[in-house]
Scaffold this active site. Sequence first.
Site, PDB file in Angstrom:
ATOM      1  N   CYS A   1       0.717  -1.221  -0.161  1.00 31.57           N
ATOM      2  CA  CYS A   1       0.081  -0.216  -0.103  1.00 31.57           C
ATOM      3  C   CYS A   1       0.838   1.373   0.164  1.00 31.57           C
ATOM      4  O   CYS A   1       0.480   2.249  -0.242  1.00 31.57           O
ATOM      5  CB  CYS A   1      -0.847  -0.283   1.255  1.00 31.57           C
ATOM      6  SG  CYS A   1      -2.098  -1.559   1.213  1.00 31.57           S
TER       7      CYS A   1
ATOM      8  N   HIS B   1      -2.925   6.894   2.611  1.00 32.24           N
ATOM      9  CA  HIS B   1      -3.430   5.866   2.015  1.00 32.24           C
ATOM     10  C   HIS B   1      -4.906   5.442   2.852  1.00 32.24           C
ATOM     11  O   HIS B   1      -5.051   5.681   3.829  1.00 32.24           O
ATOM     12  CB  HIS B   1      -2.511   4.541   2.342  1.00 32.24           C
ATOM     13  CG  HIS B   1      -2.985   3.168   2.137  1.00 32.24           C
ATOM     14  ND1 HIS B   1      -3.814   3.017   0.996  1.00 32.24           N
ATOM     15  CD2 HIS B   1      -3.055   1.953   2.865  1.00 32.24           C
ATOM     16  CE1 HIS B   1      -4.174   1.950   1.239  1.00 32.24           C
ATOM     17  NE2 HIS B   1      -4.017   1.161   2.199  1.00 32.24           N
TER      18      HIS B   1
ATOM     19  N   ASN C   1     -10.413  -0.023   0.279  1.00 31.52           N
ATOM     20  CA  ASN C   1      -9.005   0.036   0.433  1.00 31.52           C
ATOM     21  C   ASN C   1      -8.371  -0.712  -0.737  1.00 31.52           C
ATOM     22  O   ASN C   1      -8.563  -1.828  -0.850  1.00 31.52           O
ATOM     23  CB  ASN C   1      -8.513  -0.671   1.857  1.00 31.52           C
ATOM     24  CG  ASN C   1      -7.026  -0.954   1.820  1.00 31.52           C
ATOM     25  OD1 ASN C   1      -6.212  -0.830   0.880  1.00 31.52           O
ATOM     26  ND2 ASN C   1      -6.710  -0.871   2.787  1.00 31.52           N
TER      27      ASN C   1
HETATM   28  N1  COA Z   1     -18.377  -7.761  11.641  1.00 34.60           N
HETATM   29  C1  COA Z   1     -19.031  -7.734  13.156  1.00 34.60           C
HETATM   30  N2  COA Z   1     -18.473  -7.873  14.052  1.00 34.60           N
HETATM   31  C2  COA Z   1     -16.955  -8.364  13.882  1.00 34.60           C
HETATM   32  C3  COA Z   1     -16.435  -8.437  12.740  1.00 34.60           C
HETATM   33  C4  COA Z   1     -17.090  -8.118  11.581  1.00 34.60           C
HETATM   34  N3  COA Z   1     -16.576  -8.088  10.193  1.00 34.60           N
HETATM   35  N4  COA Z   1     -14.999  -8.750  12.854  1.00 34.60           N
HETATM   36  C5  COA Z   1     -14.892  -8.906  14.331  1.00 34.60           C
HETATM   37  N5  COA Z   1     -16.047  -8.447  14.792  1.00 34.60           N
HETATM   38  C6  COA Z   1     -16.563  -8.168  16.240  1.00 34.60           C
HETATM   39  C7  COA Z   1     -15.521  -9.596  16.880  1.00 34.60           C
HETATM   40  O1  COA Z   1     -16.209 -10.650  17.129  1.00 34.60           O
HETATM   41  C8  COA Z   1     -15.379  -8.790  18.459  1.00 34.60           C
HETATM   42  O2  COA Z   1     -16.683  -9.065  19.134  1.00 34.60           O
HETATM   43  P1  COA Z   1     -16.401  -9.208  20.722  1.00 34.60           P
HETATM   44  O3  COA Z   1     -15.930  -7.876  21.136  1.00 34.60           O
HETATM   45  O4  COA Z   1     -17.840  -9.438  20.955  1.00 34.60           O
HETATM   46  O5  COA Z   1     -15.615 -10.305  21.073  1.00 34.60           O
HETATM   47  C9  COA Z   1     -15.369  -7.366  18.027  1.00 34.60           C
HETATM   48  O6  COA Z   1     -15.892  -7.245  16.782  1.00 34.60           O
HETATM   49  C10 COA Z   1     -13.878  -6.802  18.011  1.00 34.60           C
HETATM   50  O7  COA Z   1     -13.061  -7.521  17.017  1.00 34.60           O
HETATM   51  P2  COA Z   1     -11.741  -7.162  16.609  1.00 34.60           P
HETATM   52  O8  COA Z   1     -11.175  -8.449  15.556  1.00 34.60           O
HETATM   53  O9  COA Z   1     -10.744  -6.898  17.617  1.00 34.60           O
HETATM   54  O10 COA Z   1     -11.997  -5.959  15.716  1.00 34.60           O
HETATM   55  P3  COA Z   1     -11.242  -4.630  15.630  1.00 34.60           P
HETATM   56  O11 COA Z   1     -12.109  -3.877  16.491  1.00 34.60           O
HETATM   57  O12 COA Z   1      -9.792  -4.612  15.782  1.00 34.60           O
HETATM   58  O13 COA Z   1     -11.810  -3.977  14.231  1.00 34.60           O
HETATM   59  C11 COA Z   1     -10.581  -3.896  12.029  1.00 34.60           C
HETATM   60  C12 COA Z   1     -11.277  -4.883  13.120  1.00 34.60           C
HETATM   61  C13 COA Z   1     -10.128  -4.787  10.980  1.00 34.60           C
HETATM   62  C14 COA Z   1     -11.892  -3.098  11.509  1.00 34.60           C
HETATM   63  C15 COA Z   1      -9.927  -3.055  12.742  1.00 34.60           C
HETATM   64  O14 COA Z   1      -8.751  -3.827  13.392  1.00 34.60           O
HETATM   65  C16 COA Z   1      -9.045  -2.153  11.741  1.00 34.60           C
HETATM   66  O15 COA Z   1      -9.637  -1.349  11.311  1.00 34.60           O
HETATM   67  N6  COA Z   1      -7.557  -2.314  11.565  1.00 34.60           N
HETATM   68  C17 COA Z   1      -6.581  -1.915  10.327  1.00 34.60           C
HETATM   69  C18 COA Z   1      -6.999  -2.371   9.366  1.00 34.60           C
HETATM   70  C19 COA Z   1      -6.204  -1.878   8.053  1.00 34.60           C
HETATM   71  O16 COA Z   1      -6.523  -0.567   8.129  1.00 34.60           O
HETATM   72  N7  COA Z   1      -5.739  -2.539   7.058  1.00 34.60           N
HETATM   73  C20 COA Z   1      -5.152  -1.913   5.951  1.00 34.60           C
HETATM   74  C21 COA Z   1      -3.824  -1.711   5.887  1.00 34.60           C
HETATM   75  S1  COA Z   1      -3.324  -1.506   4.654  1.00 34.60           S
END
Ligand code: COA
Length: 328
Positions: A117, A253, A284
């Site tokens: 990216c 990005h 993205n």
């Molecule tokens: N839909 C609904 N709920 C979801 C889910 C989805 N797709 N994915 C995870 N959850 C739930 C989990 O089960 C968890 O529930 P709980 O609290 O009851 O256990 C909760 O959401 C948190 O899960 P987690 O995996 O810790 O999610 P998060 O808050 O870290 O969010 C992302 C996930 C991917 C949105 C976040 O980590 C993120 O934005 N990361 C950066 C990613 C990025 O920018 N990547 C590109 C880089 S180039």
Amino acid sequence: MTDAPTPHAAILSLGAYRPGRQVPNEEICHQIDSTDEWIRTRTGIAERGWALPEETLEVMAVGAATDALQAAGVEASSLGMILVATCTNGQPIQPLAIRVAAALGTELPALEINATCAGFCYGLGVARDLVRGGTADRVLLVGAERLTDVLDTTDRGTAFIFADGAGAVVIGRSETDGIGPVVWGSDGERGKVLKLVPDYTELRNDPTLPKPSISMEGRRVFKWAAEEMPKVAEAACKAAGVTLADIDVLVPHQANQRITEVIVRGLELPERVVVADDIATSGNTSSASIPLALHRMRAEGRVKSGDLALLIGFGGGLAYAAQVVTLP
Ligand code: COA
């Protein structure tokens, strides 16, 4: 040998190719037990562009390239180099950059760059030096991705984030310096947080493995970007000899709107700065996201020629690159 003065380099034009299918959150939710609200809140994404079957990586790259060449009013034959940033070229032995050169009717030198990216900003750093060093008067830089080729649409951690598209710029000699020095680097120690699983070698050795798809430790990627990118942004301003108060436009990005917000807060940017939000409708698109965002902001009249824009690319590898540019 005589010492010629170092020429200035600038971005001369912007081009874009957006895929033909817009996919709203609802269409993805049922496969991953999610909701439109959860996806919007966590990422800022409402819908994303996914390529139609006929919209190959090459079709999108050539579309963006042609658009940028037309906008610059230059022929492909006048270029000195074609750079294509991508991390989704499934045929690396036949580089996408060379296929783009051929599709444009040339036999130009053409180089593929994979800095995930951060690829567009890496490419811009290389293009600037090619022009300033006198190697090429003009360079075409394309960022193109077809991330749906490596997306598991049933994966709760990635299915709603990644998308397809291509953006391009023509870089050339100019009267004034329009591209600041690049500030770039990598962190391979933390690289495993975002990668293809299994990789193609593993798949070849064990054909019973599933198709390669993106695997991401979302929280760790978020933390790295949120902590490190404000520092990288400040370093890019310093390298360009400007301060954050001089910046008109911020184009990080388009990974995730929450990461953008953390960067904006971290930099304490003034309200008047126009901040890219193309993630909302494009998703993205990795190396394509910065030129796509710039193209849309320009088309919508939210930014203008001469504006000073701070670009920050970051992603898998981990890799990052940032620079300050003057918009064409
Ligand atoms: N839909 C609904 N709920 C979801 C889910 C989805 N797709 N994915 C995870 N959850 C739930 C989990 O089960 C968890 O529930 P709980 O609290 O009851 O256990 C909760 O959401 C948190 O899960 P987690 O995996 O810790 O999610 P998060 O808050 O870290 O969010 C992302 C996930 C991917 C949105 C976040 O980590 C993120 O934005 N990361 C950066 C990613 C990025 O920018 N990547 C590109 C880089 S180039």
